[in-house]
Write an enzyme that holds these catalytic residues in place. Structure first.
Site, mmCIF file in Angstrom:
data_model
loop_
_atom_site.group_PDB
_atom_site.id
_atom_site.type_symbol
_atom_site.label_atom_id
_atom_site.label_comp_id
_atom_site.label_asym_id
_atom_site.label_seq_id
_atom_site.Cartn_x
_atom_site.Cartn_y
_atom_site.Cartn_z
ATOM 1 N N HIS A 52 -4.895 -10.471 13.521
ATOM 2 C CA HIS A 52 -4.994 -9.169 12.841
ATOM 3 C C HIS A 52 -5.852 -9.324 11.594
ATOM 4 O O HIS A 52 -5.672 -10.278 10.830
ATOM 5 C CB HIS A 52 -3.579 -8.711 12.476
ATOM 6 C CG HIS A 52 -3.480 -7.384 11.817
ATOM 7 N ND1 HIS A 52 -4.416 -6.381 11.933
ATOM 8 C CD2 HIS A 52 -2.501 -6.872 11.007
ATOM 9 C CE1 HIS A 52 -4.020 -5.325 11.243
ATOM 10 N NE2 HIS A 52 -2.884 -5.600 10.666
ATOM 11 N N HIS A 96 -1.085 -2.177 14.605
ATOM 12 C CA HIS A 96 -1.384 -0.824 14.173
ATOM 13 C C HIS A 96 -2.823 -0.637 13.733
ATOM 14 O O HIS A 96 -3.169 0.418 13.198
ATOM 15 C CB HIS A 96 -0.435 -0.463 13.014
ATOM 16 C CG HIS A 96 -0.673 -1.321 11.777
ATOM 17 N ND1 HIS A 96 -0.975 -0.763 10.555
ATOM 18 C CD2 HIS A 96 -0.732 -2.675 11.563
ATOM 19 C CE1 HIS A 96 -1.169 -1.697 9.651
ATOM 20 N NE2 HIS A 96 -1.023 -2.872 10.237
ATOM 21 N N HIS A 148 0.814 -1.227 0.000
ATOM 22 C CA HIS A 148 0.000 0.000 0.000
ATOM 23 C C HIS A 148 0.849 1.278 0.000
ATOM 24 O O HIS A 148 0.728 2.155 0.844
ATOM 25 C CB HIS A 148 -1.125 0.005 1.038
ATOM 26 C CG HIS A 148 -0.774 -0.306 2.469
ATOM 27 N ND1 HIS A 148 0.150 0.400 3.184
ATOM 28 C CD2 HIS A 148 -1.266 -1.234 3.308
ATOM 29 C CE1 HIS A 148 0.215 -0.084 4.395
ATOM 30 N NE2 HIS A 148 -0.629 -1.079 4.501
ATOM 31 N N TYR A 201 9.982 -0.970 8.230
ATOM 32 C CA TYR A 201 8.641 -1.413 8.638
ATOM 33 C C TYR A 201 8.122 -0.541 9.782
ATOM 34 O O TYR A 201 6.976 -0.069 9.764
ATOM 35 C CB TYR A 201 8.689 -2.887 9.071
ATOM 36 C CG TYR A 201 7.325 -3.507 9.152
ATOM 37 C CD1 TYR A 201 6.779 -4.167 8.060
ATOM 38 C CD2 TYR A 201 6.564 -3.403 10.312
ATOM 39 C CE1 TYR A 201 5.507 -4.710 8.120
ATOM 40 C CE2 TYR A 201 5.301 -3.953 10.378
ATOM 41 C CZ TYR A 201 4.782 -4.601 9.284
ATOM 42 O OH TYR A 201 3.518 -5.131 9.346
ATOM 43 N N GLU A 239 -6.065 -7.287 8.908
ATOM 44 C CA GLU A 239 -5.592 -6.792 7.610
ATOM 45 C C GLU A 239 -5.388 -7.971 6.655
ATOM 46 O O GLU A 239 -4.951 -9.053 7.057
ATOM 47 C CB GLU A 239 -4.310 -5.961 7.769
ATOM 48 C CG GLU A 239 -4.028 -5.144 6.511
ATOM 49 C CD GLU A 239 -3.010 -4.021 6.706
ATOM 50 O OE1 GLU A 239 -2.353 -3.951 7.762
ATOM 51 O OE2 GLU A 239 -2.878 -3.195 5.774
ATOM 52 N N ASP A 251 -3.430 -9.055 4.443
ATOM 53 C CA ASP A 251 -2.223 -9.844 4.226
ATOM 54 C C ASP A 251 -2.149 -11.016 5.208
ATOM 55 O O ASP A 251 -1.366 -11.950 5.010
ATOM 56 C CB ASP A 251 -0.946 -8.990 4.288
ATOM 57 C CG ASP A 251 -0.891 -8.056 5.488
ATOM 58 O OD1 ASP A 251 -1.952 -7.685 6.012
ATOM 59 O OD2 ASP A 251 0.218 -7.697 5.903
ATOM 60 N N HIS A 299 5.646 -11.092 9.452
ATOM 61 C CA HIS A 299 6.443 -10.755 8.264
ATOM 62 C C HIS A 299 7.921 -10.947 8.593
ATOM 63 O O HIS A 299 8.386 -10.509 9.654
ATOM 64 C CB HIS A 299 6.250 -9.288 7.861
ATOM 65 C CG HIS A 299 4.851 -8.920 7.493
ATOM 66 N ND1 HIS A 299 4.237 -9.360 6.349
ATOM 67 C CD2 HIS A 299 3.947 -8.136 8.124
ATOM 68 C CE1 HIS A 299 3.012 -8.858 6.281
ATOM 69 N NE2 HIS A 299 2.803 -8.121 7.352
ATOM 70 N N ASP A 340 2.172 -8.175 13.276
ATOM 71 C CA ASP A 340 2.940 -7.132 12.576
ATOM 72 C C ASP A 340 4.109 -6.601 13.412
ATOM 73 O O ASP A 340 5.125 -6.152 12.846
ATOM 74 C CB ASP A 340 2.035 -5.955 12.205
ATOM 75 C CG ASP A 340 1.215 -6.214 10.941
ATOM 76 O OD1 ASP A 340 1.581 -7.107 10.171
ATOM 77 O OD2 ASP A 340 0.224 -5.505 10.742
#
Ligand code: FEO
Length: 387
Positions: free
Chosen positions: A78, A143, A24, A190, A80, A82, A221, A162
């Protein structure tokens, strides 16, 4: 596709995205990983999933450990995409799996994938897998509102999602196998581009982790931390202090090299004062790299010429991006050349203030092409700053 063991009965079953170059808007020159983990106990739990196009890779790794249909729990740390993108397919392949997530996670997953009976957990809740326990630690706004960590005390293993992640695709899964310079560069990038807006939440998470003993920190990640846990925790502590070293970033774009000449002079003036400076022409440097530079710099000077009564769009993009990241503890000012009108430097100054940068001095402007005398005057202005 091989699963990679972390400990007996615990496996990395994620996916490598070697070709990803933008997350993004944040450039990912080393690609990315989406880490999912499988714990095989009396009950079997999958910790997070992967980005939807990589679901097949994840399931090929899982299938080498256990049939997907035997999985009892899917822990969603999470929402999100991904990490949750493969959940719809996962629930088809894992029909008995109960999805465990935070209270905000249940709302977020329902908004993305419909109500699938998510089980919400709160701080202090735990889940027994038989020989192992999973404890849940909500970390809201680290986040997204839904983020949580999952800790396994028997294994001294933290699934941090994350937090402590790095966008890097590499063949190594552990920090002591991977090139640490690259890993730490990506951890910093990051943090700067994902975590920087949330220093208070980062501090809260670090406090929550103080009481947890960890042999492994397994983020969602990048590589798994086992040899450099203290180093990444210390880095997060330092970055979230928002007290960066006395260094400068001079970011600019230029039309006919006049603003560029000012930028070069400003950077040189900082260096002459013993303040290391990085010169960042926006035609060559991406804003996500400049955000990373700012992690280690207290001062930010941003320059733009005036084009049709405005700052250049490249400069506006940088400042819009920085306003979102809201860096704290930084000081800066605007500069730029102009022919007539000359609105850009004032606009840049306003945007710097809107991004939370403390304004060090009045904007610095020069008409048309700065000559040696005007550059000497500019240098005197930098020499006079209270740094
Ligand atoms: Fe890696 Fe916030 O997703």
């Amino acid at each position: 596709m091989n699963p990679i063991p972390l400990k007996p009965g615990i496996y990395w079953v994620g996916a490598l995205d070697w070709a990803l170059r933008s997350f993004h808007g944040y450039t990912t020159g080393r690609g990315a990983t989406y880490n999912a983990y499988l714990i095989v106990d009396e009950k079997i739990a999958l910790i997070d999933t992967v980005k939807a196009p990589f679901a097949g890779e994840m399931f090929s790794r899982i299938a080498r450990v256990a049939p997907p249909e035997s999985i009892d729990y899917l822990i969603s740390n999470h929402v999100e995409m991904d990490h949750s993108g493969a959940i719809p397919l996962a629930l088809e392949r894992m029909p008995k799996a109960r999805v465990i997530t935070s209270v905000q996670g249940a709302k977020g997953l329902a908004a993305h994938y419909g109500d699938r009976g998510y089980h919400a957990v709160k701080a202090g809740d735990s889940l027994s897998l038989g020989g192992r326990t999973l404890r849940f630690v909500p970390t809201p706004m680290l986040h997204w509102p839904d983020n949580m960590l999952t800790y396994c005390p028997e294994e001294r293993l933290l699934f941090s999602n994350d937090a402590f992640g790095q966008h890097i695709a590499c063949g190594q899964r552990f920090d002591d196998e991977a090139p640490m310079d690259a890993v730490m560069q990506e951890a910093a990038k990051y943090y700067a581009n994902i975590v920087m807006p949330f220093p208070a939440q980062t501090k809260a998470a670090l406090r929550a982790l103080e009481g947890l003993e960890c042999d492994l920190i397994a983020p969602s990640h990048g590589v798994i931390w086992r040899a450099h846990i203290a180093q990444i925790l210390q880095a997060y502590g330092r970055w979230s202090d928002n007290d960066p070293p006395k260094a400068a970033v001079v970011a600019f774009d230029s039309m006919w090299h006049s603003t560029e000449r000012m930028a070069v002079e400003i950077a040189d003036a900082f260096i002459a004062r013993g303040v290391p400076a990085k010169l960042r022409d926006l035609k060559a440097y991406h804003m996500s790299d400049i955000a990373t530079d700012l992690l280690e710099a207290k001062y930010l000077a941003v320059g733009s010429p005036t084009l049709n009564n405005n700052m250049l769009p490249t400069v506006a993009a940088l400042l819009t991006y920085l306003r979102g990241l809201a860096p704290k503890g930084r000081k800066g000012f605007a500069f730029g050349s102009y022919g007539w009108g000359g609105q850009a430097a004032g606009q840049v100054q306003e945007m710097l203030a809107a991004a939370g940068i403390d304004i060090l001095c009045e904007k610095i402007r020069h008409p048309y092409v700065p000559d040696a005398a005007s550059l000497a005057g500019l240098r005197r202005q930098i020499d006079g700053l209270s740094l």
